[in-house]
Design an enzyme around this catalytic site. Structure first.
Site, PDB file in Angstrom:
ATOM      1  N   THR A 125       0.634  -1.154   0.030  1.00  0.00           N
ATOM      2  CA  THR A 125      -0.223  -0.003   0.177  1.00  0.00           C
ATOM      3  C   THR A 125       0.841   1.227  -0.022  1.00  0.00           C
ATOM      4  OG1 THR A 125      -1.399   1.178   1.451  1.00  0.00           O
ATOM      5  CG2 THR A 125      -0.038  -0.224   2.615  1.00  0.00           C
ATOM      6  N   ASP A 126       0.321   2.231  -0.435  1.00  0.00           N
ATOM      7  CA  ASP A 126       0.982   3.674  -0.541  1.00  0.00           C
ATOM      8  C   ASP A 126       1.205   3.996   1.009  1.00  0.00           C
ATOM      9  OD1 ASP A 126      -1.716   4.298  -0.150  1.00  0.00           O
ATOM     10  OD2 ASP A 126      -1.796   5.750  -1.693  1.00  0.00           O
ATOM     11  N   GLU A 127       0.258   3.604   1.793  1.00  0.00           N
ATOM     12  CA  GLU A 127       0.235   4.013   3.425  1.00  0.00           C
ATOM     13  C   GLU A 127       1.689   3.848   3.956  1.00  0.00           C
ATOM     14  OE1 GLU A 127      -2.945   3.149   5.789  1.00  0.00           O
ATOM     15  OE2 GLU A 127      -4.491   3.328   4.111  1.00  0.00           O
ATOM     16  N   TYR A 152      -2.199  -0.698  11.096  1.00  0.00           N
ATOM     17  CA  TYR A 152      -2.068  -1.384   9.738  1.00  0.00           C
ATOM     18  C   TYR A 152      -0.886  -1.159   9.026  1.00  0.00           C
ATOM     19  CZ  TYR A 152      -3.435  -1.595   4.669  1.00  0.00           C
ATOM     20  OH  TYR A 152      -3.159  -1.871   3.416  1.00  0.00           O
ATOM     21  N   LYS A 156       2.201  -3.488   7.294  1.00  0.00           N
ATOM     22  CA  LYS A 156       2.578  -3.663   5.842  1.00  0.00           C
ATOM     23  C   LYS A 156       3.803  -3.190   5.491  1.00  0.00           C
ATOM     24  CE  LYS A 156       0.023  -4.727   2.870  1.00  0.00           C
ATOM     25  NZ  LYS A 156      -0.380  -6.105   2.515  1.00  0.00           N
TER      26      LYS A 156
HETATM   27  P1  NAD Z   1     -10.020  -7.503   2.189  1.00  0.00           P
HETATM   28  O1  NAD Z   1      -9.830  -7.185   3.416  1.00  0.00           O
HETATM   29  O2  NAD Z   1     -11.006  -7.175   1.202  1.00  0.00           O
HETATM   30  O3  NAD Z   1      -9.569  -8.969   1.963  1.00  0.00           O
HETATM   31  C1  NAD Z   1      -8.471  -9.467   2.566  1.00  0.00           C
HETATM   32  C2  NAD Z   1      -8.669 -11.001   2.087  1.00  0.00           C
HETATM   33  O4  NAD Z   1      -7.653 -11.723   2.854  1.00  0.00           O
HETATM   34  C3  NAD Z   1     -10.075 -11.701   2.674  1.00  0.00           C
HETATM   35  O5  NAD Z   1     -10.597 -12.609   1.934  1.00  0.00           O
HETATM   36  C4  NAD Z   1      -9.578 -12.452   4.002  1.00  0.00           C
HETATM   37  O6  NAD Z   1     -10.404 -13.509   4.110  1.00  0.00           O
HETATM   38  C5  NAD Z   1      -8.118 -13.140   3.458  1.00  0.00           C
HETATM   39  N1  NAD Z   1      -7.506 -13.188   4.841  1.00  0.00           N
HETATM   40  C6  NAD Z   1      -7.060 -12.494   5.927  1.00  0.00           C
HETATM   41  N2  NAD Z   1      -6.020 -13.020   6.698  1.00  0.00           N
HETATM   42  C7  NAD Z   1      -5.748 -14.230   6.174  1.00  0.00           C
HETATM   43  C8  NAD Z   1      -5.115 -15.348   6.365  1.00  0.00           C
HETATM   44  N3  NAD Z   1      -4.392 -15.278   7.582  1.00  0.00           N
HETATM   45  N4  NAD Z   1      -4.808 -16.402   5.542  1.00  0.00           N
HETATM   46  C9  NAD Z   1      -5.328 -16.379   4.352  1.00  0.00           C
HETATM   47  N5  NAD Z   1      -6.300 -15.317   3.998  1.00  0.00           N
HETATM   48  C10 NAD Z   1      -6.547 -14.172   4.775  1.00  0.00           C
HETATM   49  O7  NAD Z   1      -8.648  -6.661   1.548  1.00  0.00           O
HETATM   50  P2  NAD Z   1      -8.195  -5.673   0.212  1.00  0.00           P
HETATM   51  O8  NAD Z   1      -8.943  -4.370   0.341  1.00  0.00           O
HETATM   52  O9  NAD Z   1      -8.981  -6.717  -1.074  1.00  0.00           O
HETATM   53  O10 NAD Z   1      -6.658  -5.808  -0.031  1.00  0.00           O
HETATM   54  C11 NAD Z   1      -6.055  -6.633  -0.489  1.00  0.00           C
HETATM   55  C12 NAD Z   1      -4.602  -6.422  -0.336  1.00  0.00           C
HETATM   56  O11 NAD Z   1      -4.211  -5.250  -1.053  1.00  0.00           O
HETATM   57  C13 NAD Z   1      -4.097  -5.992   1.188  1.00  0.00           C
HETATM   58  O12 NAD Z   1      -2.661  -6.722   1.399  1.00  0.00           O
HETATM   59  C14 NAD Z   1      -4.048  -4.672   1.127  1.00  0.00           C
HETATM   60  O13 NAD Z   1      -2.843  -4.004   2.009  1.00  0.00           O
HETATM   61  C15 NAD Z   1      -3.626  -4.110  -0.110  1.00  0.00           C
HETATM   62  N6  NAD Z   1      -4.081  -2.901  -0.579  1.00  0.00           N
HETATM   63  C16 NAD Z   1      -5.402  -2.534  -0.400  1.00  0.00           C
HETATM   64  C17 NAD Z   1      -5.860  -1.306  -1.009  1.00  0.00           C
HETATM   65  C18 NAD Z   1      -7.338  -0.989  -0.993  1.00  0.00           C
HETATM   66  O14 NAD Z   1      -7.459   0.214  -1.345  1.00  0.00           O
HETATM   67  N7  NAD Z   1      -8.251  -1.697  -0.400  1.00  0.00           N
HETATM   68  C19 NAD Z   1      -4.968  -0.218  -1.754  1.00  0.00           C
HETATM   69  C20 NAD Z   1      -3.741  -0.899  -1.642  1.00  0.00           C
HETATM   70  C21 NAD Z   1      -3.098  -2.062  -0.915  1.00  0.00           C
HETATM   71  O1  DAU Z   2      -4.147   4.033   0.480  1.00  0.00           O
HETATM   72  C1  DAU Z   2      -4.492   2.421   0.242  1.00  0.00           C
HETATM   73  C2  DAU Z   2      -5.202   1.945   1.538  1.00  0.00           C
HETATM   74  O2  DAU Z   2      -6.452   2.574   1.325  1.00  0.00           O
HETATM   75  C3  DAU Z   2      -5.327   0.662   1.788  1.00  0.00           C
HETATM   76  O3  DAU Z   2      -3.917   0.262   2.202  1.00  0.00           O
HETATM   77  C4  DAU Z   2      -6.126   0.078   2.794  1.00  0.00           C
HETATM   78  O4  DAU Z   2      -5.974  -1.451   2.878  1.00  0.00           O
HETATM   79  C5  DAU Z   2      -7.728   0.736   2.346  1.00  0.00           C
HETATM   80  O5  DAU Z   2      -8.441   0.365   3.520  1.00  0.00           O
HETATM   81  C6  DAU Z   2      -7.566   2.149   2.038  1.00  0.00           C
HETATM   82  O6  DAU Z   2      -7.270   3.016   3.530  1.00  0.00           O
HETATM   83  P1  DAU Z   2      -8.048   4.203   3.928  1.00  0.00           P
HETATM   84  O7  DAU Z   2      -7.878   4.331   5.455  1.00  0.00           O
HETATM   85  O8  DAU Z   2      -7.677   5.272   3.090  1.00  0.00           O
HETATM   86  O9  DAU Z   2      -9.673   3.704   3.358  1.00  0.00           O
HETATM   87  P2  DAU Z   2     -10.995   3.674   3.985  1.00  0.00           P
HETATM   88  O10 DAU Z   2     -11.685   3.473   2.963  1.00  0.00           O
HETATM   89  O11 DAU Z   2     -11.021   3.393   5.353  1.00  0.00           O
HETATM   90  O12 DAU Z   2     -11.026   5.579   4.206  1.00  0.00           O
HETATM   91  C7  DAU Z   2     -10.786   6.449   3.036  1.00  0.00           C
HETATM   92  C8  DAU Z   2     -10.966   7.628   3.660  1.00  0.00           C
HETATM   93  O13 DAU Z   2     -12.471   8.026   4.165  1.00  0.00           O
HETATM   94  C9  DAU Z   2     -10.223   8.101   4.975  1.00  0.00           C
HETATM   95  O14 DAU Z   2      -9.684   9.458   4.904  1.00  0.00           O
HETATM   96  C10 DAU Z   2     -11.129   8.036   5.968  1.00  0.00           C
HETATM   97  C11 DAU Z   2     -12.448   8.296   5.418  1.00  0.00           C
HETATM   98  N1  DAU Z   2     -13.743   7.724   6.024  1.00  0.00           N
HETATM   99  C12 DAU Z   2     -13.865   6.557   6.205  1.00  0.00           C
HETATM  100  C13 DAU Z   2     -15.014   5.954   6.445  1.00  0.00           C
HETATM  101  C14 DAU Z   2     -14.884   4.601   6.677  1.00  0.00           C
HETATM  102  C15 DAU Z   2     -14.621   8.656   6.205  1.00  0.00           C
HETATM  103  O15 DAU Z   2     -14.724   9.762   6.627  1.00  0.00           O
HETATM  104  N2  DAU Z   2     -15.903   8.036   6.800  1.00  0.00           N
HETATM  105  C16 DAU Z   2     -16.144   6.813   6.906  1.00  0.00           C
HETATM  106  O16 DAU Z   2     -17.067   6.097   7.136  1.00  0.00           O
END
Ligand code: NAD
Ligand code: DAU
Length: 336
Positions: A125-127, A152, A156
């Site tokens: 992630t960019d975080e 989190y 990562k």
């Molecule tokens: P998500 O929470 O929707 O899905 C995570 C999946 O991993 C689920 O299916 C869960 O059952 C599985 N899982 C969790 N723990 C496990 C374990 N111990 N063994 C096997 N499976 C397990 O997550 P997402 O939003 O799809 O993110 C996927 C990946 O992308 C993560 O590594 C996250 O850090 C990265 N990422 C997410 C975002 C975003 O915007 N959501 C952006 C950049 C990177």
């Molecule tokens: O940048 C990549 C990341 O993006 C991933 O690594 C994470 O897995 C993914 O969850 C996401 O993280 P954020 O914390 O940015 O996403 P989230 O959807 O939780 O929140 C997006 C923004 O919106 C953040 O600034 C918090 C805000 N927010 C979130 C929720 C759930 C609100 O204002 N209201 C809300 O109800």
């Protein structure tokens, strides 16, 4: 090196992992996918339902289970590692599962790749880079120092460091990608965009943290998938690639777009308590990926991607309905 034909996708029943599995089935007809997923609250087998059984198989298991990895990893050419605890708010409430899955789980996979000489692609992630000020003209690059803020993002960052060490010390054939905020179908209703869409559908007022000016760099999940495939097959081992599609938007602007698209007035939401340590702004410079590997994102019209996403949540209420109540209870307890 020939393109991999048998891949394991960890976390393939989550949001981004399942979209990647669909993308591979559609675009890479020679490839067989084994999904390895623990099916936590965030994993849903329905996300990969209906895919051809000769192309996709499912293993219910934990990435921390080295004995299980010993049975699966020798049979594959590559692992694409999405499995993680992914939600910042959950990590603030209870960090331990994040340390276990994100750090120990990545370690277990790296050890299996070392043992069986299997190619590894790590989804990050960019975080890991912390945040930028709203008035800072710069964006994250592959050379930005690590400075994670939340439990989190620190797990990562730790997992990225393990990957780098396993490349340098043991010669594991690994790459890393750090992507910005994804949106699209199959995203859990705890996340910002689906939470607000499903709130409106359920007659609950959307919730905005803090002053709403925090900026996220949105990318459609399909564009993330195409970038990952390119890095897996054409990326240089040991390298990191940033993935982003120039989609910076403030949270309040995104919420207003959702409200407008769903026929609600611009002020029909609640301001709620801010997230502790809330990162201000993320922004990705993806020049390396674009120039070195020729990646071009296809879904750069955010308004149209958002409308399609809203439509998907309207048409798939049965997919999210059962997790909605539980998720909102969790938020209520946190005052959000
Ligand atoms: P998500 O929470 O929707 O899905 C995570 C999946 O991993 C689920 O299916 C869960 O059952 C599985 N899982 C969790 N723990 C496990 C374990 N111990 N063994 C096997 N499976 C397990 O997550 P997402 O939003 O799809 O993110 C996927 C990946 O992308 C993560 O590594 C996250 O850090 C990265 N990422 C997410 C975002 C975003 O915007 N959501 C952006 C950049 C990177
Ligand atoms: O940048 C990549 C990341 O993006 C991933 O690594 C994470 O897995 C993914 O969850 C996401 O993280 P954020 O914390 O940015 O996403 P989230 O959807 O939780 O929140 C997006 C923004 O919106 C953040 O600034 C918090 C805000 N927010 C979130 C929720 C759930 C609100 O204002 N209201 C809300 O109800």
């Amino acid at each position: 090196m020939a393109d991999p034909k048998r891949i394991i996708v960890t976390g393939g029943c989550g949001f981004i992992g399942s979209n990647f599995v669909h993308w591979v089935v559609r675009n890479q007809p020679e490839v067989h996918v084994t999904v390895l997923d623990k099916l936590t609250y965030a994993g849903n087998l329905d996300n990969i339902a209906g895919l051809p059984q000769d192309r996709v198989s499912f293993v219910h298991g934990d990435i921390c289970d080295s004995d299980l990895l010993d049975t699966l990893v020798p049979e594959c050419d590559a692992i694409v590692h999405y499995a993680a605890e992914s939600h910042n708010d959950n990590s603030i409430a209870d960090p331990l599962p994040f340390i276990r899955t994100n750090v120990f789980g990545t370690y277990a996979l790296l050890e299996a790749c070392r043992k069986y000489d299997v190619r590894f692609h790590h989804i990050s992630t960019d975080e890991v880079y912390g945040d930028l000020a709203l008035d800072d003209p710069s964006r994250f690059t592959e050379d930005t120092p690590y400075k994670p803020s939340s439990p989190y993002s620190s797990t990562k960052a730790a997992s990225d460091m393990l990957v780098r060490a396993w490349v340098r010390t043991y010669g594991v054939r690994a790459t890393i990608s750090n992507c910005s905020n994804n949106y699209g179908p199959f995203q859990h209703v705890e996340k910002f965009i689906p939470r607000q869409i499903t709130n409106i559908i359920c007659g609950i007022r959307p919730k905005l943290y803090g002053d709403g000016r925090n900026v996220r760099d949105w990318i459609h999940v399909e564009d993330h998938s195409s970038a990952v495939w390119l890095i897996l097959t054409k990326g240089r081992v040991g390298e990191t690639y940033l993935i982003g599609a120039d989609g910076e938007k403030s949270n309040i602007d995104v919420l207003r777009s959702i409200l407008e698209s769903m026929g609600m007035s611009a002020d029909s939401f609640d301001w709620v308590r801010d997230r502790s340590g809330h990162d201000r702004r993320y922004a990705i410079d993806s020049t390396k990926l674009r120039t070195e590997l020729g990646w071009i994102p296809q879904h750069v019209d955010f308004d149209s991607g958002l409308s399609q996403t809203i439509q998907w949540y309207k048409e798939n209420t049965q997919w999210w309905h059962s997790s909605k109540e539980e998720t909102e209870k969790k938020y209520q307890a946190m005052g959000q």
